[in-house]
Scaffold this active site. Structure first.
Site, PDB file in Angstrom:
ATOM      1  CE  LYS A 115      -4.408  -1.821   0.912  1.00 23.22           C
ATOM      2  NZ  LYS A 115      -5.740  -1.790   1.472  1.00 23.22           N
ATOM      3  CE  LYS A 197      -5.911  -8.423  -2.119  1.00 24.71           C
ATOM      4  NZ  LYS A 197      -6.630  -8.250  -0.893  1.00 24.71           N
ATOM      5  CE  LYS A 200     -12.443  -3.785  -0.747  1.00 22.46           C
ATOM      6  NZ  LYS A 200     -13.365  -4.323   0.211  1.00 22.46           N
TER       7      LYS A 200
END
Ligand code: ATP
Ligand code: LTN
Length: 336
Positions: A115, A197, A200
């Site tokens: 992130k 993966k 969203k």
């Protein structure tokens, strides 16, 4: 809530569209575990603030996620459902746990590293402290088990470490939790890049299936799913695209991967992709319909989250008082 059962805690962030990955890796399992455990399911809105959000959207997504939990089959009569920010003990216990956490162990976390790269202009303390807030979520309720997808396993390990560290320093207080990771579906991969993966936050909409996607969209996205140039429907490490589709098929239908391979033996990729699209679309259609119905009754959802926050606060405050006492925070004598 019944107290003779073991306690289970889990949460998801109201950070955008809920994907088929979230559903198969987590929420579907939550529903299945409701009778066996005393279940507490939260909407991790404080976690969501670790990346920049549009405030109006965060509010709307929080309500939508509550509706979605219920539409997926989480029963508010059986399980406790609440918003993390409605129970201040989560932030309070985070502070205490922070005093036992070292920056090095947080900066090593895979999600923090990923992130930080993705949001390089906003690498804030909250992003780094994310696993400590998650530890507080779990430890406040004495949860013995935590159903999660594979990507959260590392955060559960730090939760366990913090529980043990606190218990060793101040005496036995926290239950050390175990993860529950589904056998099939713990890591659903992107439909466009099966090495990553399904997420969203992926900018390519074709890479994920949102639970609220309509039937045509679901089938169209599966038709476009990236596969290999071979033409045999078999599960194998060198065929990540087809293996991912087989995993999705198996997780949705409950059929084993071997049985699915047999069912599609000799069939072409095109036909297989449509078949996967169809089973997913028909599993999601009732969830989509029910979510819309629930969202049209905001008063009902508000009631559920208020009741959930009251129930959760009762347990959370009991743990927090115990922790405050153990670490030496002064509390005035209560008058009888
Ligand atoms: P983001 O992709 O924005 O980082 P996320 O989907 O990982 O968000 P959450 O909504 O908090 O974050 O995840 C809820 C649950 O879904 C977690 O238990 C997580 O492990 C699981 N999960 C997320 N993605 C997948 C996936 N691709 N396959 C299986 N489980 C998943
Ligand atoms: N970080 C989790 C969401 C989450 C969670 C939790 C999961 C927040 N608190 C406690 C299990 C237990 C994620 O799935 N991204």
């Amino acid at each position: 809530m019944q107290t003779d059962k073991k306690t289970l805690f889990s949460a998801a962030q109201p950070s955008g569209l809920v994907t088929l990955g979230n559903y198969l890796g987590a929420i579907k399992n939550w529903v299945a575990l409701q009778d066996e455990y005393n279940c507490i399911y939260s909407i991790a809105d404080l976690h969501c603030l670790t990346v920049r959000r549009e405030p109006k959207e965060l509010r709307a997504k929080s309500l939508e996620l509550l509706a979605l939990y219920i539409a997926c089959g989480v029963d508010p009569e059986k399980s406790c459902l609440f918003l993390q920010s409605h129970v201040p003990a989560h932030a309070e216990l985070t502070w205490i746990l922070n005093t036992l956490t070292y920056p090095g162990e947080l900066s090593r976390m895979t999600q923090f590293k990923d992130k930080s790269l993705k949001h390089a202009d906003n690498v804030n303390m909250g992003l780094m402290d994310y696993p400590v807030l998650m530890a507080a979520d779990i430890l406040l309720y004495g949860a013995e088990v935590v159903p999660i997808g594979v990507d959260q396993k590392q955060h559960l390990e730090i939760t366990r470490d913090l529980a043990i560290r606190f218990n060793n320093r101040y005496s036995e207080t926290f239950v050390v939790p175990e993860p529950i990771i589904p056998k099939v579906g713990a890591k659903i991969m992107s439909l466009q890049d099966p090495a990553h993966k399904m997420s969203k936050s992926d900018p390519n909409e074709n890479s994920y299936i949102a639970i609220l996607d309509d039937e045509d969209t679901v089938i169209r996205k599966f038709k476009r799913a990236v596969t290999d140039s071979d033409n045999s429907i078999a599960f194998s490490d060198d065929k990540p695209g087809i293996s991912n589709l087989l995993t999705i098929y198996s997780a949705i239908t409950g059929e084993t991967i071997a049985a699915a391979e047999e069912r599609f033996a000799g069939k072409g990729y095109g036909e297989f992709k449509i078949a996967v699209g169809e089973v997913v679309a028909s599993a999601l259609a009732p969830i989509r319909k029910r979510t819309a119905e629930l969202l049209s009754d905001k008063a009902y959802l508000d009631e559920i989250m208020k009741k959930g926050a009251e129930q959760a606060s009762y347990f959370a405050n009991k743990t927090l008082s115990k922790v405050y006492r153990k670490v030496g925070l002064y509390s005035p004598e209560r008058k009888k």
